[in-house]
Design a protein around this motif. Sequence first.
Motif, PDB file in Angstrom:
ATOM      1  N   ARG A   1       0.823  -1.212   0.000  1.00 36.34           N
ATOM      2  CA  ARG A   1       0.000   0.000   0.000  1.00 36.34           C
ATOM      3  C   ARG A   1       0.856   1.261   0.000  1.00 36.34           C
ATOM      4  NH1 ARG A   1      -1.883  -0.967   4.471  1.00 36.34           N
ATOM      5  NH2 ARG A   1      -1.443   0.758   5.845  1.00 36.34           N
ATOM      6  N   SER A   2       1.813   1.311   0.935  1.00 42.08           N
ATOM      7  CA  SER A   2       2.640   2.516   1.034  1.00 42.08           C
ATOM      8  C   SER A   2       3.579   2.619  -0.166  1.00 42.08           C
ATOM      9  CB  SER A   2       3.436   2.502   2.339  1.00 42.08           C
ATOM     10  OG  SER A   2       4.339   1.411   2.360  1.00 42.08           O
ATOM     11  N   GLY A   3       4.095   1.485  -0.606  1.00 39.43           N
ATOM     12  CA  GLY A   3       5.048   1.505  -1.716  1.00 39.43           C
ATOM     13  C   GLY A   3       4.409   1.982  -3.005  1.00 39.43           C
ATOM     14  N   ALA A   4       3.244   1.422  -3.327  1.00 40.64           N
ATOM     15  CA  ALA A   4       2.568   1.825  -4.562  1.00 40.64           C
ATOM     16  C   ALA A   4       2.145   3.289  -4.473  1.00 40.64           C
ATOM     17  CB  ALA A   4       1.358   0.920  -4.806  1.00 40.64           C
ATOM     18  N   ALA A   5       1.680   3.718  -3.287  1.00 43.73           N
ATOM     19  CA  ALA A   5       1.269   5.116  -3.120  1.00 43.73           C
ATOM     20  C   ALA A   5       2.456   6.058  -3.292  1.00 43.73           C
ATOM     21  CB  ALA A   5       0.643   5.307  -1.733  1.00 43.73           C
ATOM     22  N   ARG A   6       3.600   5.684  -2.758  1.00 41.65           N
ATOM     23  CA  ARG A   6       4.797   6.538  -2.911  1.00 41.65           C
ATOM     24  C   ARG A   6       5.215   6.626  -4.376  1.00 41.65           C
ATOM     25  NH1 ARG A   6       7.115   3.612   2.085  1.00 41.65           N
ATOM     26  NH2 ARG A   6       6.374   4.944   3.772  1.00 41.65           N
ATOM     27  N   LEU A   7       5.146   5.505  -5.084  1.00 42.43           N
ATOM     28  CA  LEU A   7       5.470   5.553  -6.519  1.00 42.43           C
ATOM     29  C   LEU A   7       4.497   6.484  -7.246  1.00 42.43           C
ATOM     30  CD1 LEU A   7       6.228   1.784  -7.304  1.00 42.43           C
ATOM     31  CD2 LEU A   7       7.897   3.651  -7.182  1.00 42.43           C
ATOM     32  N   ALA A   8       3.227   6.482  -6.824  1.00 42.21           N
ATOM     33  CA  ALA A   8       2.210   7.321  -7.462  1.00 42.21           C
ATOM     34  C   ALA A   8       2.236   8.754  -6.952  1.00 42.21           C
ATOM     35  CB  ALA A   8       0.827   6.714  -7.216  1.00 42.21           C
ATOM     36  N   GLY A   9       2.955   8.986  -5.851  1.00 44.84           N
ATOM     37  CA  GLY A   9       2.990  10.326  -5.272  1.00 44.84           C
ATOM     38  C   GLY A   9       1.684  10.733  -4.616  1.00 44.84           C
ATOM     39  N   VAL A  10       0.984   9.770  -4.019  1.00 50.27           N
ATOM     40  CA  VAL A  10      -0.283  10.076  -3.338  1.00 50.27           C
ATOM     41  C   VAL A  10      -0.213   9.611  -1.878  1.00 50.27           C
ATOM     42  CG1 VAL A  10      -1.619   9.856  -5.481  1.00 50.27           C
ATOM     43  CG2 VAL A  10      -1.407   7.867  -3.947  1.00 50.27           C
ATOM     44  N   GLU A  11      -1.118  10.116  -1.078  1.00 43.05           N
ATOM     45  CA  GLU A  11      -1.221   9.701   0.318  1.00 43.05           C
ATOM     46  C   GLU A  11      -1.810   8.291   0.386  1.00 43.05           C
ATOM     47  OE1 GLU A  11      -0.274  11.561   3.104  1.00 43.05           O
ATOM     48  OE2 GLU A  11       0.652  12.794   1.545  1.00 43.05           O
ATOM     49  N   PHE A  12      -1.548   7.613   1.482  1.00 45.89           N
ATOM     50  CA  PHE A  12      -2.162   6.294   1.644  1.00 45.89           C
ATOM     51  C   PHE A  12      -2.765   6.193   3.041  1.00 45.89           C
ATOM     52  CE2 PHE A  12       2.362   6.100   2.555  1.00 45.89           C
ATOM     53  CZ  PHE A  12       2.424   5.460   3.772  1.00 45.89           C
TER      54      PHE A  12
END
Lengths: 167, 167
Positions: free
Chosen positions: A65-76
């Motif tokens: 969850r956090s990894g994909a969100a960081r790649l997308a530049g969004v909050e999680f």
Amino acid sequence: MTISMFQASVPVFIRALNNLAGILEKGAAHAKAHKIDEAVLLNSRLFPDMFPLVRQVQIATDTARSGAARLAGVEFPAYEDNETTFAALAARIHNTVKFLETLQSTQIDGSEDRTISWQSRSSTKSMQGQPYLFNHLLPNVHFHVTTAYNILRHNGIEVGKKDFLGT
Amino acid sequence: MTISMFQASVPVFIRALNNLAGILEKGAAHAKAHKIDEAVLLNSRLFPDMFPLVRQVQIATDTARSGAARLAGVEFPAYEDNETTFAALAARIHNTVKFLETLQSTQIDGSEDRTISWQSRSSTKSMQGQPYLFNHLLPNVHFHVTTAYNILRHNGIEVGKKDFLGT
């Protein structure tokens, strides 16, 4: 077909987590059939200073969850780590998959050169997107799904490689 | 930087295998320090019908070697499965890494749309290159490296997540 940061992350995480959900379902069914308190399996571990099953699942979902969100530049979303049943772990995985499904390829594609920074327990870390995905996220997600599988396997639950890989 | 089938396979496998070699080195050092017969650890497993440590290492190297070769469309060397020491497993990993280092990005890039066929124990399988890499090879390599790690961890060898991820 093209290979992209999105293709190498979000669908791979979703698949791994759905496979994990299937493995845990077999754990829940085994507990029920053998009248084992679910807490016994959830707190089972391979060595005293290793994390138990419940924590392996929490970390697998957190990493994806956090990894994909960081790649997308969004909050999680943050989750409380308070699961005490297989059903609660299934819900955590379900919510994680639902969150991952909100991420778009346009948000993640091109992140290979982006600097990803995050706070670890002791320091601020940063990596380029591509090594972050291939050297950190993918091995970590697979590590915790495999270790959850191994803990259940070690307790006699009949899961096999097909459950881990999915079909 | 670009993301490609080569970048997502060969260097990722090499890294995982080198990390595995470091984990096994700690296993060998532990056996020596505690006067444990290496064969005890090599034949250790997490459940009676799971593969022991030696087989986990054999499969991790086989999967990386055959998988990368199939993506590249080249032949790969067969290895005898006859290791009885940590040194022999280290040599197997070393040879696998040397083979992987011969593969060129020009051979593997573009394989995402190629049909990869291989013979399993029971049938001929085939998949497109991209799902073969992301749904089969990467999870499998990580699975067997993690399970080798877990077997040693379960036996009290002091390895940690950093050994698995590398630095």
